[in-house]
Design a protein around this motif. Sequence first.
Motif, mmCIF file in Angstrom:
data_model
loop_
_atom_site.group_PDB
_atom_site.id
_atom_site.type_symbol
_atom_site.label_atom_id
_atom_site.label_comp_id
_atom_site.label_asym_id
_atom_site.label_seq_id
_atom_site.Cartn_x
_atom_site.Cartn_y
_atom_site.Cartn_z
ATOM 1 N N VAL A 48 41.007 35.617 39.993
ATOM 2 C CA VAL A 48 39.792 34.939 39.559
ATOM 3 C C VAL A 48 38.643 35.928 39.680
ATOM 4 O O VAL A 48 38.454 36.548 40.729
ATOM 5 N N ARG A 49 37.909 36.060 38.590
ATOM 6 C CA ARG A 49 36.787 37.003 38.547
ATOM 7 C C ARG A 49 35.531 36.242 38.177
ATOM 8 O O ARG A 49 35.536 35.379 37.309
ATOM 9 N N ARG A 50 34.446 36.584 38.849
ATOM 10 C CA ARG A 50 33.145 35.986 38.544
ATOM 11 C C ARG A 50 32.254 37.081 37.980
ATOM 12 O O ARG A 50 31.986 38.088 38.640
ATOM 13 N N LEU A 51 31.797 36.850 36.744
ATOM 14 C CA LEU A 51 30.907 37.796 36.083
ATOM 15 C C LEU A 51 29.739 37.030 35.489
ATOM 16 O O LEU A 51 29.935 36.070 34.748
ATOM 17 N N ALA A 52 28.541 37.450 35.809
ATOM 18 C CA ALA A 52 27.319 36.856 35.267
ATOM 19 C C ALA A 52 27.304 35.339 35.442
ATOM 20 O O ALA A 52 26.935 34.599 34.549
ATOM 21 N N GLY A 53 27.764 34.871 36.588
ATOM 22 C CA GLY A 53 27.737 33.445 36.892
ATOM 23 C C GLY A 53 28.821 32.629 36.217
ATOM 24 O O GLY A 53 28.845 31.412 36.332
ATOM 25 N N GLN A 54 29.743 33.291 35.509
ATOM 26 C CA GLN A 54 30.843 32.594 34.853
ATOM 27 C C GLN A 54 32.159 33.031 35.473
ATOM 28 O O GLN A 54 32.271 34.115 36.042
ATOM 29 N N TYR A 55 33.198 32.153 35.343
ATOM 30 C CA TYR A 55 34.490 32.411 35.968
ATOM 31 C C TYR A 55 35.558 32.700 34.921
ATOM 32 O O TYR A 55 35.598 32.065 33.861
ATOM 33 N N PHE A 56 36.437 33.649 35.261
ATOM 34 C CA PHE A 56 37.538 34.037 34.398
ATOM 35 C C PHE A 56 38.808 34.087 35.235
ATOM 36 O O PHE A 56 38.763 34.418 36.423
ATOM 37 N N VAL A 57 39.949 33.777 34.603
ATOM 38 C CA VAL A 57 41.218 33.757 35.319
ATOM 39 C C VAL A 57 42.231 34.614 34.564
ATOM 40 O O VAL A 57 42.180 34.721 33.335
ATOM 41 N N SER A 58 43.154 35.240 35.334
ATOM 42 C CA SER A 58 44.176 36.094 34.742
ATOM 43 C C SER A 58 45.444 36.017 35.587
ATOM 44 O O SER A 58 45.373 35.896 36.812
ATOM 45 N N LYS A 59 46.594 36.124 34.914
ATOM 46 C CA LYS A 59 47.865 36.197 35.639
ATOM 47 C C LYS A 59 48.311 37.643 35.831
ATOM 48 O O LYS A 59 49.132 37.925 36.688
#
Length: 169
Positions: A48-59
């Motif tokens: 889980v990555r947080r960039l510019a106040g938004q969240y992204f997920v990766s396997k």
Amino acid sequence: MRTYLIDADKNEVIVDLTRTKKHSSELVEFEYSTIEDNKITNRQIIFVRRLAGQYFVSKDNKSWKKIPRQDLPKKMLNVDRVFDVYRGYKPSGLAGGNEGELITQMPGKIVKISVKEGDEVKKGQTLVIIEAMKMENEIKCGMDGFVKSIHVNVGDALDQGVLMMEVEA
């Protein structure tokens, strides 16, 4: 942390967060397992990555998908079943014992007992705190009633399946 997903027929899926690794202030790795019928059915790592106040997920930590900010749900829908979600504990009565029995779900050490015999208790009230897997887990009451008996003491190390307390309606 252990999370219990329990449907209306008391079928359950257990999700164990087994490892959390912080790579940076923006990137966290989570390893978790799902358990059904006491067998691991799925083990997975997600990032889980947080960039510019938004969240992204990766396997795979390479391709990323944006996800909305998540509030902790109390219910979850999976195809044709609705699950109640319990984080860190499973209310009494859902553990295979009687509704008024608090039975340990995993080995742990009693950290705090919040009630004494004869006390009036309400559904959802924290009765015992157990340290398991280096986390404190609140064991909550599954019904309104009175504490009938307490079978453990602060500092006791318990195995799974031990009757800790009985509550009578």
